[in-house]
Design an enzyme around this catalytic site. Structure first.
Site, PDB file in Angstrom:
ATOM      1  CB  SER A  61      -8.288   3.867   2.638  1.00  0.00           C
ATOM      2  OG  SER A  61      -7.411   3.199   3.536  1.00  0.00           O
TER       3      SER A  61
ATOM      4  CB  SER B 296      -8.753   1.260   5.640  1.00  0.00           C
ATOM      5  OG  SER B 296      -9.347   2.521   5.510  1.00  0.00           O
TER       6      SER B 296
ATOM      7  CE  LYS C  54      -3.939   2.037   2.498  1.00  0.00           C
ATOM      8  NZ  LYS C  54      -4.854   1.926   3.666  1.00  0.00           N
TER       9      LYS C  54
END
Lengths: 95, 493
Positions: B158, B182, B78
C-alpha cells in the site's frame, strides 16, 4: 462452504454498511472467493496449539492510574460533523 | 552543482554539515521536483511552506553547529501518519477533511531529529491493497516502464506513494507502514530499499490503524545505509503504544559495512512456489551466490507452514480491520451522510465513505468474527499463526542469522491489470512478505536487479526479532554485489 445473498445482507447490516441490491451478487462472489481461499487452513493440524495472543513475548506494561491528558473539548470536537454546546450532535436515538 | 534531489540521504546529511548546500536549497529542489511530477500522483498534499520554514530552522541549527541527526533532511510522509494541523486522510473518502490535532509518534520523532516535511504521500485506502489503486486520490504511477512500452505500471502497495517519491527523487526518504508487505512489495517494484522492523520497534500511536497486531512503520529509502539512518530516528519506546518495546535503539548505521563472514543464511524451500517466473528463481540464486562469495554459509531450511500464512492473514487482518474501522461512524470525525435515524446514518456514512476493497475486508472480518464462526476461522487462524512463528523460531535455533527469499512473486504489473477481477489474485502478491508480519519479525527488501523488461526485482531478508542490524549488514552486502541500478529517465517531468 459458501455464503448466500441473505448472509451477505446480514453481515453488511452487522458491519453497518448499506449495500444496494445491485451490489449483492458481486460482494457474494468476492466473499466466497476469499472464504474459498482460506478454506485450506482446515488441512493444518492445530491439535494442542495455543492461539497467538501476542506476537512478541512481552508483558503488557502497567502505569499509574492517573489522568495524563484531556480537558480540551474544543480539540476533541474540532473534526466532528455536527456539535452543539460542546457535545457531539446525533439524530434522536431515544423516543 | 549536482542535482540536490539525486543525493542519497547520507550524502545530503554530510553535505549539509560540510555547508556544501543549505537545508532551504534541499527543500526548494524537492519542491520543484514534486511540482513537475504530478503525473506520478505520489503526493496527495504538498506542504512547501512548512518545508521551507522547517528548513530555515535547520539552517540556523547547522550554522550554530547544533545539527540534530536528521537536520535538514527532506522527507515525505505516508498519509496514514497523523500530522498535527496537516490533513490526514488514509486516502479514504471517509477521512477526506480530517485535520488531526495531534502528531503521530514516529513523525514527531523525525521532526525532533531535525527532518523537514515535504508533504503527505498517497497509499491504498486504509493501507488495504497491493497496487496503490484503491486510493480515493487515484492510483500512483510507477516511474518505471517496461522496455519499449509506455504502459503505466503500478508501484505496488500500500505504500505506493512512499516508494515512488523515493524512486523518482521527490524526497530523500519516506515513512511507510507494512501490515502484510506494504513497505517491502512496493520497494521491490520500484527498485528501492524498504524495511519493516520487528513488531513493537516503532510506535503505532497516531498511525491510522488497519490490523493492530500486524501494523508496523518503517522507512523507504534509496540505499540500505539511508534506511538504517531513518529507522534509528523513527524507532523507540513510546508509553502511548502498549505494544511498543522499551529497548534501546541501536545506531543501525554502524551495522552497514560489516562483514557477513561466518553468518548462516537460511534458504527456505517452501518459498519456491508453483508458477514462479524463472527470472525470480534466477535472482534468488544470484542472491545466494553473492552472500556465499562474501563469506556467508548458505543453509537449506524448511518453514513448513509458509503456504498457510496468506490464508491465515486474510482472516486475521480483516477481522482486526473490521474492529478498528468501526470507529468511522460519522459522529466524532470524518464524513457524515444523514439518514432517517442513527442506524441509517451509520450505514449511509460507511457505505459512501469506504471504497470497494475496504468494504470487502470489513465484511469478511465481520463474518469471521460473527457468532458461530469465530472458532472455525479466527481462532484457527491464530493457531496457525503460532505455527508460522514456531517455524521461524526452529530455524533461528539452528543458528540461522537471516533468511533469504524473493520479495515478490513477479515484477510490477500494469494499472488495471489485476484490480478488476478476483480479489485473491491481488492478494497473492504478498505471498513472500506476509509470513514476516504474521511472525512479527523484521524484513527488508533490497533491489537486486532488473528483469528482461528492465523492471526492478527485489530480494527479501528476514531477521531474528529485534535484530534489524543483521538485516542492514547483509542487505548492504547484497546492495554492493548487485551494483547501482540504472534508474528510469524522468519521462514525467
Amino acid at each position: 462452504m459458501s455464503i448466500d445473498a441473505a448472509t451477505v445482507r446480514r453481515i453488511a447490516h452487522l458491519a453497518r454498511i448499506k449495500v444496494e441490491d445491485g451490489e449483492i451478487e458481486r460482494l457474494q462472489g468476492d466473499m466466497n472467493s476469499i472464504l474459498g481461499f482460506v478454506e485450506q487452513l482446515k488441512e493444518v493440524n492445530i491439535d494442542g496449539v495455543e492461539p497467538m495472543t501476542s506476537v512478541t513475548p512481552m508483558k503488557l506494561p502497567m502505569r499509574e492510574d492517573k489522568v495524563t491528558d484531556g480537558g480540551d473539548a474544543k480539540k476533541v470536537l474540532m473534526n466532528a460533523p455536527a456539535t452543539e454546546e460542546g457535545f457531539y450532535l446525533v439524530p434522536k436515538v431515544v423516543e | 552543482m549536482t542535482d540536490l534531489t539525486s543525493l542519497t540521504l547520507a550524502e545530503a546529511r554530510d553535505g549539509l554539515r560540510a555547508k556544501k548546500f543549505s537545508a532551504v536549497e534541499i527543500a526548494d529542489a524537492h519542491i520543484a521536483a514534486i511540482e513537475k511530477a504530478k503525473a506520478l500522483n505520489a503526493y496527495v498534499l504538498e506542504t512547501p511552506e512548512k518545508a521551507r520554514a522547517m528548513a530555515a530552522e535547520s539552517d540556523k541549527r547547522l550554522k550554530a553547529g547544533e545539527a540534530r541527526p536528521l537536520e535538514g533532511i527532506a522527507l515525505g510522509v505516508k498519509d496514514l501518519f497523523t500530522t498535527e494541523g496537516v490533513r490526514t486522510t488514509a486516502c479514504s473518502k471517509i477521512l477526506e477533511n480530517f485535520v488531526p490535532p495531534y502528531e503521530s509518534t514516529v513523525t514527531a520523532n523525525l521532526w525532533r531529529d531535525g527532518a523537514v516535511m515535504l508533504g503527505k504521500l498517497n497509499n491504498d485506502e486504509f493501507a488495504m491493497g497491493s497496487s496503490n489503486e484503491t486510493s480515493v486520490f487515484g492510483p500512483v504511477v510507477s516511474p518505471w516502464q517496461r522496455k519499449g512500452s509506455n504502459a503505466k505500471l503500478v508501484p505496488g502497495g500500500s505504500s505506493g506513494g512512499s516508494a515512488v517519491a523515493v524512486a523518482a527523487n521527490l524526497c530523500l526518504g519516506a515513512t511507510a507502514t507494512d501490515t502484510g508487505g506494504s513497505i517491502r512489495q512496493p520497494a521491490a517494484f520500484t527498485g528501492i530499499v524498504g524495511i519493516k522492523p520487528t513488531y513493537g520497534r516503532c510506535s503505532r500511536w497516531g498511525i491510522v490503524a488497519f490490523a493492530s497486531s500486524l501494523d508496523q512503520a518503517g522507512p523507504c529509502t534509496r540505499t540500505v545505509r539511508d534506511a538504517a539512518i531513518l529507522l534509528r530516528s523513527m524507532a523507540g519506546h513510546d508509553p502511548k503504544d502498549s505494544t511498543c518495546i522499551d529497548m534501546e535503539v541501536p545506531d543501525y548505521e554502524k551495522a552497514v559495512g560489516k562483514s557477513v563472514k561466518g553468518m548462516k543464511i537460511g534458504i527456505p524451500k517452501e518459498y519456491r512456489v508453483e508458477g514462479m517466473p524463472a527470472e525470480i528463481e534466477k535472482l534468488w540464486e544470484r542472491g545466494r551466490a553473492w552472500l556465499k562469495n562474501a563469506g556467508a554459509e548458505i543453509v537449506d531450511i524448511s518453514l513448513p507452514h509458509t503456504k498457510y500464512a496468506l490464508p491465515a492473514y486474510y482472516i486475521v487482518a480483516p477481522a482486526e480491520a473490521s474492529s478498528n474501522l468501526a470507529r468511522y461512524d460519522g459522529v466524532r470525525y470524518g464524513l457524515r451522510v444523514p439518514g432517517k435515524d442513527i442506524l441509517e446514518q451509520y450505514e449511509n456514512t460507511r457505505s459512501a465513505g469506504f471504497g470497494a476493497e475496504v468494504k470487502r475486508r470489513v465484511l469478511i472480518g465481520t463474518y469471521v468474527l460473527s457468532a458461530g464462526y469465530y472458532d472455525a476461522y479466527y481462532l484457527r487462524a491464530q493457531k496457525v499463526r503460532s505455527l508460522i512463528k514456531r517455524d521461524f523460531e526452529e530455524a533461528f535455533k539452528q543458528g540461522i542469522h537471516a533468511v533469504l527469499t524473493p520479495a515478490t512473486p513477479s515484477a510490477a504489473f500494469g494499472i488495471g491489470e489485476k484490480s478488476g477481477g478476483d480479489p485473491v489474485e491481488m492478494y497473492l502478491n504478498d505471498v513472500f512478505t506476509v509470513t514476516v508480519n504474521m511472525a512479527g519479525l523484521p524484513g527488508i527488501a533490497v533491489p537486486a536487479g532488473l528483469d528482461s523488461f528492465s523492471l526492478p526485482l527485489g530480494l527479501q531478508l528476514i531477521g531474528r526479532p529485534f535484530d534489524e542490524e543483521t538485516l542492514f549488514t547483509v542487505g548492504h552486502v547484497m546492495e554492493q554485489a548487485a551494483g547501482p541500478i540504472k534508474r528510469p529517465d524522468p519521462w514525467w517531468s
